[in-house]
Design a protein around this motif. Structure first.
Motif, PDB file in Angstrom:
ATOM      1  N   GLU A 169      -7.919  -2.519 -10.463  1.00  0.00           N
ATOM      2  CA  GLU A 169      -8.985  -2.647  -9.462  1.00  0.00           C
ATOM      3  C   GLU A 169      -8.686  -3.752  -8.454  1.00  0.00           C
ATOM      4  N   ARG A 170      -8.303  -4.916  -8.966  1.00  0.00           N
ATOM      5  CA  ARG A 170      -8.182  -6.056  -8.042  1.00  0.00           C
ATOM      6  C   ARG A 170      -7.016  -5.873  -7.071  1.00  0.00           C
ATOM      7  N   VAL A 171      -5.924  -5.278  -7.532  1.00  0.00           N
ATOM      8  CA  VAL A 171      -4.800  -5.112  -6.599  1.00  0.00           C
ATOM      9  C   VAL A 171      -5.069  -3.964  -5.622  1.00  0.00           C
ATOM     10  N   VAL A 172      -5.783  -2.943  -6.086  1.00  0.00           N
ATOM     11  CA  VAL A 172      -6.150  -1.848  -5.177  1.00  0.00           C
ATOM     12  C   VAL A 172      -7.106  -2.378  -4.099  1.00  0.00           C
ATOM     13  N   LEU A 186      -3.969   4.709   2.769  1.00  0.00           N
ATOM     14  CA  LEU A 186      -3.414   4.028   1.608  1.00  0.00           C
ATOM     15  C   LEU A 186      -2.705   5.045   0.719  1.00  0.00           C
ATOM     16  N   VAL A 187      -1.471   4.698   0.336  1.00  0.00           N
ATOM     17  CA  VAL A 187      -0.746   5.509  -0.642  1.00  0.00           C
ATOM     18  C   VAL A 187      -0.658   4.714  -1.931  1.00  0.00           C
ATOM     19  N   SER A 188      -1.028   5.323  -3.045  1.00  0.00           N
ATOM     20  CA  SER A 188      -0.863   4.691  -4.350  1.00  0.00           C
ATOM     21  C   SER A 188       0.262   5.420  -5.076  1.00  0.00           C
ATOM     22  N   VAL A 189       1.228   4.633  -5.559  1.00  0.00           N
ATOM     23  CA  VAL A 189       2.420   5.225  -6.179  1.00  0.00           C
ATOM     24  C   VAL A 189       2.347   5.058  -7.688  1.00  0.00           C
ATOM     25  N   ASP A 190       2.576   6.145  -8.415  1.00  0.00           N
ATOM     26  CA  ASP A 190       2.534   6.075  -9.876  1.00  0.00           C
ATOM     27  C   ASP A 190       3.463   7.124 -10.472  1.00  0.00           C
ATOM     28  N   LYS A 191       3.393   7.301 -11.763  1.00  0.00           N
ATOM     29  CA  LYS A 191       4.153   8.348 -12.452  1.00  0.00           C
ATOM     30  C   LYS A 191       3.172   9.022 -13.416  1.00  0.00           C
ATOM     31  N   ALA A 192       2.063   9.506 -12.818  1.00  0.00           N
ATOM     32  CA  ALA A 192       0.946  10.014 -13.614  1.00  0.00           C
ATOM     33  C   ALA A 192       1.266  11.333 -14.312  1.00  0.00           C
ATOM     34  N   ASN A 193       2.370  11.982 -13.924  1.00  0.00           N
ATOM     35  CA  ASN A 193       2.745  13.217 -14.627  1.00  0.00           C
ATOM     36  C   ASN A 193       3.407  12.912 -15.976  1.00  0.00           C
ATOM     37  N   VAL A 194       3.723  11.637 -16.208  1.00  0.00           N
ATOM     38  CA  VAL A 194       4.388  11.277 -17.465  1.00  0.00           C
ATOM     39  C   VAL A 194       3.707  10.130 -18.211  1.00  0.00           C
ATOM     40  N   LEU A 200      -4.218   6.030 -15.891  1.00  0.00           N
ATOM     41  CA  LEU A 200      -5.294   5.039 -15.746  1.00  0.00           C
ATOM     42  C   LEU A 200      -5.246   4.432 -14.333  1.00  0.00           C
ATOM     43  N   TRP A 201      -4.048   4.141 -13.874  1.00  0.00           N
ATOM     44  CA  TRP A 201      -3.856   3.567 -12.531  1.00  0.00           C
ATOM     45  C   TRP A 201      -4.451   4.507 -11.475  1.00  0.00           C
ATOM     46  N   ARG A 202      -4.121   5.788 -11.572  1.00  0.00           N
ATOM     47  CA  ARG A 202      -4.546   6.763 -10.567  1.00  0.00           C
ATOM     48  C   ARG A 202      -6.060   6.948 -10.579  1.00  0.00           C
ATOM     49  N   LYS A 203      -6.618   7.062 -11.794  1.00  0.00           N
ATOM     50  CA  LYS A 203      -8.072   7.245 -11.946  1.00  0.00           C
ATOM     51  C   LYS A 203      -8.814   6.046 -11.365  1.00  0.00           C
ATOM     52  N   THR A 204      -8.303   4.847 -11.670  1.00  0.00           N
ATOM     53  CA  THR A 204      -8.968   3.626 -11.213  1.00  0.00           C
ATOM     54  C   THR A 204      -8.871   3.488  -9.696  1.00  0.00           C
ATOM     55  N   ALA A 205      -7.683   3.737  -9.160  1.00  0.00           N
ATOM     56  CA  ALA A 205      -7.501   3.641  -7.703  1.00  0.00           C
ATOM     57  C   ALA A 205      -8.440   4.614  -6.996  1.00  0.00           C
ATOM     58  N   THR A 206      -8.525   5.839  -7.512  1.00  0.00           N
ATOM     59  CA  THR A 206      -9.392   6.847  -6.898  1.00  0.00           C
ATOM     60  C   THR A 206     -10.842   6.389  -6.900  1.00  0.00           C
ATOM     61  N   THR A 242       1.367  -0.276  -5.536  1.00  0.00           N
ATOM     62  CA  THR A 242       1.978   0.243  -6.758  1.00  0.00           C
ATOM     63  C   THR A 242       2.139  -0.842  -7.814  1.00  0.00           C
ATOM     64  N   GLU A 243       2.498  -0.403  -9.021  1.00  0.00           N
ATOM     65  CA  GLU A 243       2.619  -1.354 -10.131  1.00  0.00           C
ATOM     66  C   GLU A 243       3.915  -2.154 -10.003  1.00  0.00           C
ATOM     67  N   ASN A 244       4.073  -3.105 -10.909  1.00  0.00           N
ATOM     68  CA  ASN A 244       5.093  -4.145 -10.778  1.00  0.00           C
ATOM     69  C   ASN A 244       6.534  -3.618 -10.639  1.00  0.00           C
ATOM     70  N   LEU A 245       7.004  -2.844 -11.616  1.00  0.00           N
ATOM     71  CA  LEU A 245       8.413  -2.406 -11.585  1.00  0.00           C
ATOM     72  C   LEU A 245       8.670  -1.395 -10.465  1.00  0.00           C
ATOM     73  N   PHE A 246       7.746  -0.451 -10.274  1.00  0.00           N
ATOM     74  CA  PHE A 246       7.937   0.511  -9.182  1.00  0.00           C
ATOM     75  C   PHE A 246       8.007  -0.237  -7.850  1.00  0.00           C
ATOM     76  N   GLY A 247       7.160  -1.256  -7.715  1.00  0.00           N
ATOM     77  CA  GLY A 247       7.127  -2.041  -6.473  1.00  0.00           C
ATOM     78  C   GLY A 247       8.408  -2.834  -6.284  1.00  0.00           C
ATOM     79  N   ASP A 248       8.953  -3.337  -7.383  1.00  0.00           N
ATOM     80  CA  ASP A 248      10.213  -4.075  -7.307  1.00  0.00           C
ATOM     81  C   ASP A 248      11.304  -3.171  -6.740  1.00  0.00           C
ATOM     82  N   ILE A 249      11.388  -1.976  -7.287  1.00  0.00           N
ATOM     83  CA  ILE A 249      12.459  -1.053  -6.896  1.00  0.00           C
ATOM     84  C   ILE A 249      12.237  -0.500  -5.480  1.00  0.00           C
TER      85      ILE A 249
END
Ligand code: IPM
Ligand code: MN
Length: 357
Positions: A169-172, A186-194, A200-206, A242-249
């Motif tokens: 919530e806070r970062v979104v 706003l684009v939120s990046v995740d890997k919600a298919n896996v 949880l990230w996608r549901k919360t951002a939405t 996006t989350e930490n590691l995805f954002g790093d890359i």
């Protein structure tokens, strides 16, 4: 205004580029009638060499007491032994966690004077203006890490990827607040298919966007697809969270769009307390001490410092305009010279100072 700024030059080219940013901040103080005080402290490899600790207590205490922190870079081959008891990067992760720096702003903007330095075609990169917001104190970086030795002598290592509702919530919200001041996309990046974490990230951002920011157009993109879109259509993005590691890359990938990593600043912010500002690039041990590193990313990080921690928008914009001017005049450090003539770290710093005179 009076402000206390802590400098953490760190390793490799860190001290060289931070020195130039310090001169620029001093020039700004002079020009606009502020009083900035600077103290310098150790972090990373140099801190390990002196104290055995990549984030000495003394450094952390100074950071907590500061209005803002400017960091160079940490790490280098000298401290890369996988069996060492600690590493420079531990200092960086610890300061992020200790200061609650959960929101990492990484703007990626094409500079008109440099689009031809990009490995991508001009028409793809010329309109790039993306604000990446990377979550910085959660996920795999800070989940439980376990190493096991199996019965047959082989080893197993486990890293937990962990996020809770309030962290998303806070970062979104930081991303959404930024999007409201930009193009409300706003684009939120995740890997919600896996990943469960990503669902949880996608549901919360939405939920946060639908309830609190009805004007924002939110789109979810899977991280693998995003890696591709970032190359094929980078000009179509506004704010990306996006989350930490995805954002790093993704931000390392994104950093190549404008031509050089040597140009990109970043800010790590908490909900209250000092922010930490640093260039996106690393310690570049291969060119450390040669006086050829590009100081512009760190100088631009000092502009972000003025904007986000000291609310000095005019002063921040003055630095950004000075950097634009210097680049428009054709001055280049080696990393952006495309084999042509180049200037040194201190010469580049001096051009920015002159542009601020
Ligand atoms: C960054 C760096 C750090 C990270 C390393 C040095 C720990 O790559 O700031 O992006 O992975 O976060
Ligand atoms: Mn990184």
């Amino acid at each position: 205004m009076n402000a206390t700024i802590v400098l953490l030059p760190g390793d490799g080219i860190g001290p060289e580029v931070v020195a130039q940013a310090e001169l620029v901040l001093k020039r700004i103080a002079e020009k606009f009638g502020h009083s900035f005080s600077f103290t310098s402290h150790d972090i990373g490899g140099i801190a390990i060499d002196k104290t055995g600790n990549p984030l000495p207590d003394e450094t952390l205490a100074a950071c907590r007491a500061a209005d803002a922190i400017l960091l160079g870079a940490v790490g280098g081959p000298k401290w890369d032994d996988p069996n060492a008891s600690t590493r420079p990067e531990v200092g960086l992760l610890k300061i992020r966690k200790e200061l609650g720096l959960f929101a990492n702003l990484r703007p990626i903007k094409a500079n008109a004077a440099l689009v031809d330095a990009s490995p991508l075609k001009r028409q793809i990169v010329e309109n790039v203006d993306i604000l990446f917001i990377r979550e910085l104190t959660g996920g795999l970086y800070f989940g439980k890490a376990t190493k096991l030795t199996n019965d047959d002598g082989s080893e197993t290592a486990i890293n937990e990827m962990i996020y809770s509702t309030h962290e998303v919530e806070r970062v979104v919200r930081v991303a959404a607040d930024a999007a409201m001041k930009r193009n409300k996309r706003l684009v939120s990046v995740d890997k919600a298919n896996v990943l469960e974490v990503s669902r949880l990230w996608r549901k919360t951002a939405t939920r946060v966007i639908e309830k609190e920011y009805p004007e924002i157009k939110l789109e979810h993109i899977l991280v693998d697809a995003m890696a591709m879109h970032l190359i094929s259509r980078p000009g179509t993005f506004d704010v990306v969270v996006t989350e930490n590691l995805f954002g790093d890359i993704l931000t390392d990938e994104g950093s190549m769009l404008p031509g050089s990593m040597g140009l990109l600043p970043s800010a790590a912010l908490s909900s209250s307390g000092p922010g930490l500002y640093e260039p996106i690039h690393g310690s570049a041990p291969d060119i450390a001490g040669k006086g050829i590193a590009n100081p512009l990313a760190t100088i631009l990080a000092s502009a972000m410092l003025l904007r986000h921690s000291l609310s000095l928008e005019t002063e921040a914009a003055a630095i950004e305009a000075a950097v634009d001017g210097v680049l428009a005049n054709g001055h280049r450090t080696k990393d952006i010279a495309a084999g042509g003539p180049s200037v040194s770290t201190t010469e580049m710093g001096q051009f920015v100072l002159d542009a601020l005179a």
